[in-house]
Design an enzyme around this catalytic site. Structure first.
Site, mmCIF file in Angstrom:
data_model
loop_
_atom_site.group_PDB
_atom_site.id
_atom_site.type_symbol
_atom_site.label_atom_id
_atom_site.label_comp_id
_atom_site.label_asym_id
_atom_site.label_seq_id
_atom_site.Cartn_x
_atom_site.Cartn_y
_atom_site.Cartn_z
ATOM 1 N N HIS A 136 0.822 -1.216 0.000
ATOM 2 C CA HIS A 136 0.000 0.000 0.000
ATOM 3 C C HIS A 136 0.855 1.265 0.000
ATOM 4 O O HIS A 136 0.407 2.315 -0.465
ATOM 5 C CB HIS A 136 -0.912 0.026 1.225
ATOM 6 C CG HIS A 136 -1.844 -1.145 1.310
ATOM 7 N ND1 HIS A 136 -2.826 -1.396 0.372
ATOM 8 C CD2 HIS A 136 -1.938 -2.146 2.216
ATOM 9 C CE1 HIS A 136 -3.483 -2.492 0.696
ATOM 10 N NE2 HIS A 136 -2.964 -2.975 1.806
ATOM 11 N N HIS A 196 5.583 6.975 6.483
ATOM 12 C CA HIS A 196 5.263 6.447 5.164
ATOM 13 C C HIS A 196 4.837 7.587 4.255
ATOM 14 O O HIS A 196 4.635 8.716 4.715
ATOM 15 C CB HIS A 196 4.164 5.371 5.235
ATOM 16 C CG HIS A 196 2.892 5.883 5.846
ATOM 17 N ND1 HIS A 196 2.621 5.818 7.192
ATOM 18 C CD2 HIS A 196 1.804 6.480 5.286
ATOM 19 C CE1 HIS A 196 1.443 6.344 7.446
ATOM 20 N NE2 HIS A 196 0.920 6.761 6.300
ATOM 21 N N HIS A 244 2.466 8.989 0.688
ATOM 22 C CA HIS A 244 1.336 8.861 -0.231
ATOM 23 C C HIS A 244 1.663 9.700 -1.455
ATOM 24 O O HIS A 244 2.213 10.805 -1.334
ATOM 25 C CB HIS A 244 0.045 9.353 0.416
ATOM 26 C CG HIS A 244 -0.349 8.571 1.644
ATOM 27 N ND1 HIS A 244 -1.170 7.470 1.593
ATOM 28 C CD2 HIS A 244 -0.023 8.747 2.948
ATOM 29 C CE1 HIS A 244 -1.333 6.987 2.812
ATOM 30 N NE2 HIS A 244 -0.653 7.745 3.662
ATOM 31 N N GLU A 288 -2.898 13.412 0.549
ATOM 32 C CA GLU A 288 -4.203 13.061 1.121
ATOM 33 C C GLU A 288 -4.924 14.306 1.607
ATOM 34 O O GLU A 288 -6.079 14.541 1.257
ATOM 35 C CB GLU A 288 -4.014 12.052 2.247
ATOM 36 C CG GLU A 288 -3.421 10.736 1.749
ATOM 37 C CD GLU A 288 -3.825 9.559 2.599
ATOM 38 O OE1 GLU A 288 -4.449 8.637 2.061
ATOM 39 O OE2 GLU A 288 -3.482 9.555 3.799
ATOM 40 N N HIS A 308 3.660 11.086 6.197
ATOM 41 C CA HIS A 308 3.032 10.911 7.502
ATOM 42 C C HIS A 308 4.041 10.289 8.457
ATOM 43 O O HIS A 308 4.646 9.254 8.132
ATOM 44 C CB HIS A 308 1.803 10.001 7.408
ATOM 45 C CG HIS A 308 0.664 10.603 6.667
ATOM 46 N ND1 HIS A 308 -0.408 9.864 6.194
ATOM 47 C CD2 HIS A 308 0.401 11.891 6.326
ATOM 48 C CE1 HIS A 308 -1.257 10.671 5.586
ATOM 49 N NE2 HIS A 308 -0.786 11.907 5.650
ATOM 50 N N THR A 352 -5.887 7.017 7.796
ATOM 51 C CA THR A 352 -6.420 7.215 6.444
ATOM 52 C C THR A 352 -6.499 5.911 5.662
ATOM 53 O O THR A 352 -6.820 5.917 4.477
ATOM 54 C CB THR A 352 -5.565 8.233 5.665
ATOM 55 O OG1 THR A 352 -4.240 7.697 5.495
ATOM 56 C CG2 THR A 352 -5.496 9.556 6.407
#
Length: 337
Positions: free
Chosen positions: A84, A109, A111, A122, A135, A217
């Site tokens: 992910h 991590h 996104h 996000e 994050h 999230t």
């Protein structure tokens, strides 16, 4: 009744721990998350679109102080493609000051979006997304023993959100992560990363931020997160962004799809309040202050008009008095002659 409630809670936690398959798009995409993870349909979900004209300025929000971030230590860090995102483990020597409790770091991590497409972050600011978002996840170590336990409790987690934009030069701090992506191209692959200064992943100035209560999230979407989203952004080069967008795959197979667009859409704010540690750019005053300033300007203008009126009236009376004096003197002179 309490037995039924307890049973539902056990089922919920068991389902979450079982790691049910989920994706960002398709039949297991984010629109379907609540079916398997009920909290994903809650009323305090993240991320959100932060509307700066609706936030509440709070001058008493204490500045966050990341401790240990600039001390790399000697232990290697685990970098993991979990299917992910790319996730980096962090030692508990990193922690936050400035919150009501001590929150120690667990992992960070990223996104991001897809090459050629806008967006990737996000959180959004006034409807605009950044190209990526970092994050950094912390848990309340004063109250809980580990991340998993804290994640299911109110404000058990504190997450720092850093919006990322494209700059002109390569970011050396982010390169500590991006340069190792080729080693973890497929899901469940891991590698070791030498320790580095994690503080340099954050924006230079940390005093301006948004704060609100939200959730993870990703499933199971526990509503246990105290969010801090910084106003100032970090920068990476276009080459670094494209490396992030083109390297990782979401499954173990060789011919799997690229791991891209791993961001959740903004969720309804509902009745929550978003606080800001600073007065907003583009509108240097809050709504209340703007109203007060408008009233003050109006009163000032009225006072100025009144002052001009009385001064003009006084001058006019004085001039009229002088004219009468001249006429009276002229009459006396004519009479005497």
């Amino acid at each position: 009744m309490w037995l039924f409630t307890l049973l539902l809670e056990v089922i919920r936690i068991t389902a979450a721990d079982a790691g049910q398959h989920w994706t960002y798009e398709g039949p297991h995409g984010q629109d379907h998350w609540p079916a398997s993870y009920p909290e994903c349909g809650g009323n305090a979900q993240s991320p959100i679109d932060i509307q700066t004209d609706s936030v509440t300025f709070d001058p008493d929000l204490p500045a966050l102080q990341p401790r240990g971030y600039d001390q790399p230590g000697t232990e290697s860090l685990d970098l993991h493609n979990n299917g992910h995102t790319v996730q980096l483990s962090l030692p508990t020597t990193l922690y936050l000051e400035g919150l009501s409790r001590k929150y120690v770091a667990a992992q960070l991590h990223l996104h991001w979006g897809q090459k050629g497409s806008p967006g990737g972050s996000e959180h959004q600011i006034n409807g605009e997304a950044a190209v990526a978002e970092l994050h950094i996840v912390h848990y309340d170590s004063d109250s809980y023993d580990n991340l998993s336990e804290a994640a299911q409790r109110p404000q058990g987690l504190a997450v720092l959100g850093v919006l990322i934009e494209v700059g002109e030069t390569k970011n050396p701090a982010y390169e500590h992560i991006i340069s190792h992506l080729d080693e973890i191209r497929h899901k469940d692959q891991k590698t070791s990363v030498p320790p580095f200064n994690v503080r340099e992943l954050l924006p230079p100035q940390l005093g301006q931020f948004f704060r609100y209560n939200g959730s993870l999230t990703t499933p199971p979407c526990y509503q246990s997160v105290l969010w801090t989203v910084f106003s100032q952004r970090a920068q990476i080069s276009m080459g670094q962004l494209e490396k992030l967008q083109e390297t990782l795959f979401s499954t173990e197979e060789e011919d799997s799809e690229l791991l891209v667009q791993n961001y959740r859409a903004p969720q309804p704010l509902n009745q929550r309040t978003v606080f800001a540690s600073f007065l907003q750019v583009g509108s240097p005053y809050t709504t209340g202050e703007m109203l007060g300033l408008g009233v003050a300007i109006l009163v000032g203008c009225l006072c100025l008009l009144l002052a001009i009126y009385f001064i003009t009236r006084k001058i006019w009376k004085k001039k009229l008095g002088n004219q009468k004096s001249v006429v009276f003197t002229s009459v006396r002179t004519t009479t005497e002659e």
